[in-house]
Design a protein around this motif. Structure first.
Motif, short mmCIF file in Angstrom:
data_model
loop_
_atom_site.label_atom_id
_atom_site.label_comp_id
_atom_site.label_asym_id
_atom_site.label_seq_id
_atom_site.Cartn_x
_atom_site.Cartn_y
_atom_site.Cartn_z
N SER A 17 1.21 -1.21 0.10
CA SER A 17 -0.58 0.16 -0.14
C SER A 17 0.62 1.70 0.10
CB SER A 17 -1.16 -0.08 1.38
OG SER A 17 -1.73 -1.08 1.56
N VAL A 18 1.60 1.37 0.39
CA VAL A 18 3.19 2.49 0.79
C VAL A 18 3.27 2.78 -0.97
CG1 VAL A 18 5.11 2.91 2.02
CG2 VAL A 18 3.45 2.50 3.09
N LEU A 19 3.94 1.32 -0.94
CA LEU A 19 4.58 1.31 -2.00
C LEU A 19 3.38 2.10 -3.84
CD1 LEU A 19 6.99 -1.80 -2.92
CD2 LEU A 19 7.33 0.64 -3.00
N ALA A 20 2.74 1.59 -3.45
CA ALA A 20 1.21 2.10 -4.38
C ALA A 20 0.89 3.33 -4.07
CB ALA A 20 0.31 1.01 -4.41
N ALA A 21 1.89 3.81 -2.82
CA ALA A 21 0.59 5.34 -2.41
C ALA A 21 1.90 6.30 -2.85
CB ALA A 21 0.31 5.74 -1.33
N TRP A 22 3.15 5.23 -3.03
CA TRP A 22 4.15 6.59 -3.21
C TRP A 22 4.70 6.04 -5.40
CZ3 TRP A 22 9.68 4.06 -3.64
CH2 TRP A 22 10.80 5.30 -3.58
N TRP A 23 4.20 5.53 -5.59
CA TRP A 23 3.99 5.40 -7.46
C TRP A 23 2.93 6.05 -7.45
CZ3 TRP A 23 -0.01 3.65 -9.92
CH2 TRP A 23 0.24 3.91 -11.70
N SER A 28 1.59 11.19 -10.47
CA SER A 28 0.20 12.17 -11.23
C SER A 28 1.30 13.62 -10.24
CB SER A 28 -0.95 11.63 -9.98
OG SER A 28 -0.55 12.43 -8.71
N GLU A 29 1.87 13.38 -10.00
CA GLU A 29 3.05 14.52 -9.73
C GLU A 29 2.07 15.43 -8.38
OE1 GLU A 29 4.31 16.91 -13.02
OE2 GLU A 29 5.25 15.17 -13.84
N ILE A 30 1.87 14.29 -8.05
CA ILE A 30 1.03 15.55 -6.63
C ILE A 30 2.29 15.84 -5.55
CG2 ILE A 30 -0.26 15.08 -4.01
CD1 ILE A 30 -2.35 13.77 -6.19
N LEU A 31 3.62 15.05 -6.02
CA LEU A 31 5.07 14.49 -4.84
C LEU A 31 5.71 14.82 -6.09
CD1 LEU A 31 4.74 12.49 -1.95
CD2 LEU A 31 4.31 14.56 -2.34
N PRO A 32 6.76 15.93 -6.25
CA PRO A 32 7.40 16.30 -7.83
C PRO A 32 8.46 14.79 -7.96
CG PRO A 32 7.83 18.09 -6.86
CD PRO A 32 7.14 17.19 -5.43
N PRO A 33 8.69 14.50 -8.79
CA PRO A 33 9.76 12.37 -8.80
C PRO A 33 10.91 13.25 -8.64
CG PRO A 33 7.66 12.99 -9.85
CD PRO A 33 7.71 14.24 -9.73
N PHE A 34 11.22 14.33 -9.00
CA PHE A 34 12.65 15.39 -9.02
C PHE A 34 13.24 15.13 -7.48
CE2 PHE A 34 16.38 18.63 -7.84
CZ PHE A 34 16.89 18.17 -9.17
N PHE A 35 12.37 15.02 -6.25
CA PHE A 35 12.49 15.45 -4.74
C PHE A 35 11.93 14.00 -4.26
CE2 PHE A 35 11.47 19.68 -6.47
CZ PHE A 35 13.06 20.74 -5.24
N GLU A 38 11.08 8.40 -7.41
CA GLU A 38 10.51 7.21 -8.33
C GLU A 38 10.45 5.62 -7.89
OE1 GLU A 38 8.52 8.15 -12.78
OE2 GLU A 38 10.76 9.45 -11.93
N PRO A 39 9.05 4.84 -7.50
CA PRO A 39 9.54 3.15 -7.07
C PRO A 39 10.03 1.78 -8.29
CG PRO A 39 7.45 3.94 -6.86
CD PRO A 39 8.02 5.36 -7.43
N ALA A 40 9.71 2.77 -9.51
CA ALA A 40 10.15 2.08 -10.56
C ALA A 40 11.80 2.29 -10.42
CB ALA A 40 9.74 2.28 -11.61
N ILE A 218 17.78 11.28 -6.92
CA ILE A 218 17.43 10.69 -5.58
C ILE A 218 17.26 9.78 -5.45
CG2 ILE A 218 15.07 11.67 -6.65
CD1 ILE A 218 16.50 12.33 -3.01
N ASN A 219 17.03 8.92 -6.98
CA ASN A 219 16.82 7.72 -6.86
C ASN A 219 17.79 6.68 -6.01
OD1 ASN A 219 14.05 7.45 -7.72
ND2 ASN A 219 14.91 8.22 -9.94
N ALA A 220 18.55 7.29 -6.95
CA ALA A 220 19.76 6.51 -6.36
C ALA A 220 20.02 7.04 -4.26
CB ALA A 220 21.33 7.00 -6.74
N VAL A 221 19.96 7.52 -3.56
CA VAL A 221 19.86 7.95 -2.54
C VAL A 221 18.81 6.74 -1.98
CG1 VAL A 221 19.36 9.87 -1.03
CG2 VAL A 221 20.80 10.43 -3.03
N ILE A 222 17.77 7.08 -2.76
CA ILE A 222 16.41 6.72 -1.87
C ILE A 222 16.63 4.93 -2.03
CG2 ILE A 222 14.39 5.39 -1.69
CD1 ILE A 222 13.78 8.14 -3.51
#
Length: 257
Positions: A17-23, A28-35, A38-40, A218-222
């Protein structure tokens, strides 16, 4: 058995559920992917690291630093806690100094350790040691101090020597508190290693994350955080296994079996 299966199912459902909400929030860019990443892409970064093997050298360094800090800090903290708990005069003498050292934000010691020990592994282990030591020390100290006085009196009445008291009363009491503190100390050891690598290193997971941060990836950081979290959970599981093996007689160990 059914309860355990249901609990595992609920935990897996919460994780998904957390992963789905994050995706959904980033897609939908409600949360900017740059910051927020993205899970994938995080999964792709993890795959690239492990498929190429580039992460193993960095991970090996961090794990070794963490293990050494945990081992040395736990042994020193347990020894010091046991000694002071059994030496009231020494405890009173050292009390203000121990409290002052514990109150110090020990992360600020990292630059000093880098000057003293260089930018290699020793400075990271030293920082991790300072974080682990006090966690273990206070738990073992408290564990020995809380031995039931009636148990001590009865054991002495039966003719137990100081050595027998140590083996059959004090050490079993301290052991439960020691393993309990080591579950918290695992995270502290990782903090010491990674913070030390942040401040100055040419290898390690902290260095890898710092490089990704410098490139605004940010993806590599995560992905680096995910790797560290997985390793911390694995080390905590090993501590739990050792606890159940050593303290097989203890109620908490039986409950966790």
């Amino acid at each position: 058995m059914k309860q355990t299966t249901a609990l595992l199912g609920l935990r897996a459902g919460l994780f998904i559920s957390v992963l789905a909400a994050w995706w959904w929030l980033t897609a939908s860019e409600i949360l900017p992917p740059f910051f927020f990443g993205e899970p994938a892409k995080v999964a792709q970064q993890l795959y690239d690291w492990f498929a190429s093997g580039s992460v193993f050298a960095h991970l090996g360094v961090t794990l070794l630093e963490t293990f050494l800090a945990l081992l040395i800090g736990s042994v020193a903290g347990a020894g010091m806690g046991l000694w002071l708990a059994l030496s009231p005069l020494s405890a009173l003498l050292l009390d203000p100094y121990i409290k002052a050292a514990n109150a110090m934000p020990r992360v600020v010691l990292a630059p000093i350790f880098a000057v003293w020990f260089g930018l290699g592994m020793a400075s990271k282990v030293a920082l991790g040691f300072t974080l682990v030591f006090f966690v273990v020390f206070f738990n073992v100290y408290q564990g020995v101090r809380e031995v039931d006085p009636r148990l001590l009196a009865n054991t002495r009445m039966l003719g137990a020597s100081r050595r027998q008291l140590m083996r059959h009363v004090y050490l079993p009491s301290a052991a439960g508190w020691l393993f309990s503190s080591m579950h918290n100390a695992v995270g502290m050891a990782f903090v010491g290693a990674v913070v030390g690598e942040y401040l100055g290193s040419a290898q390690g997971m902290g260095y890898l994350i710092l490089q990704a941060e410098g490139a605004f990836d940010i993806n590599a950081v995560i992905a680096g955080i995910v790797v560290l979290t997985g390793c911390a959970l694995g080390l905590d599981w090993l501590v739990g296994r050792a606890e159940r093996r050593v303290l097989h007689w203890h109620p908490s160990a039986k409950a966790g079996a």
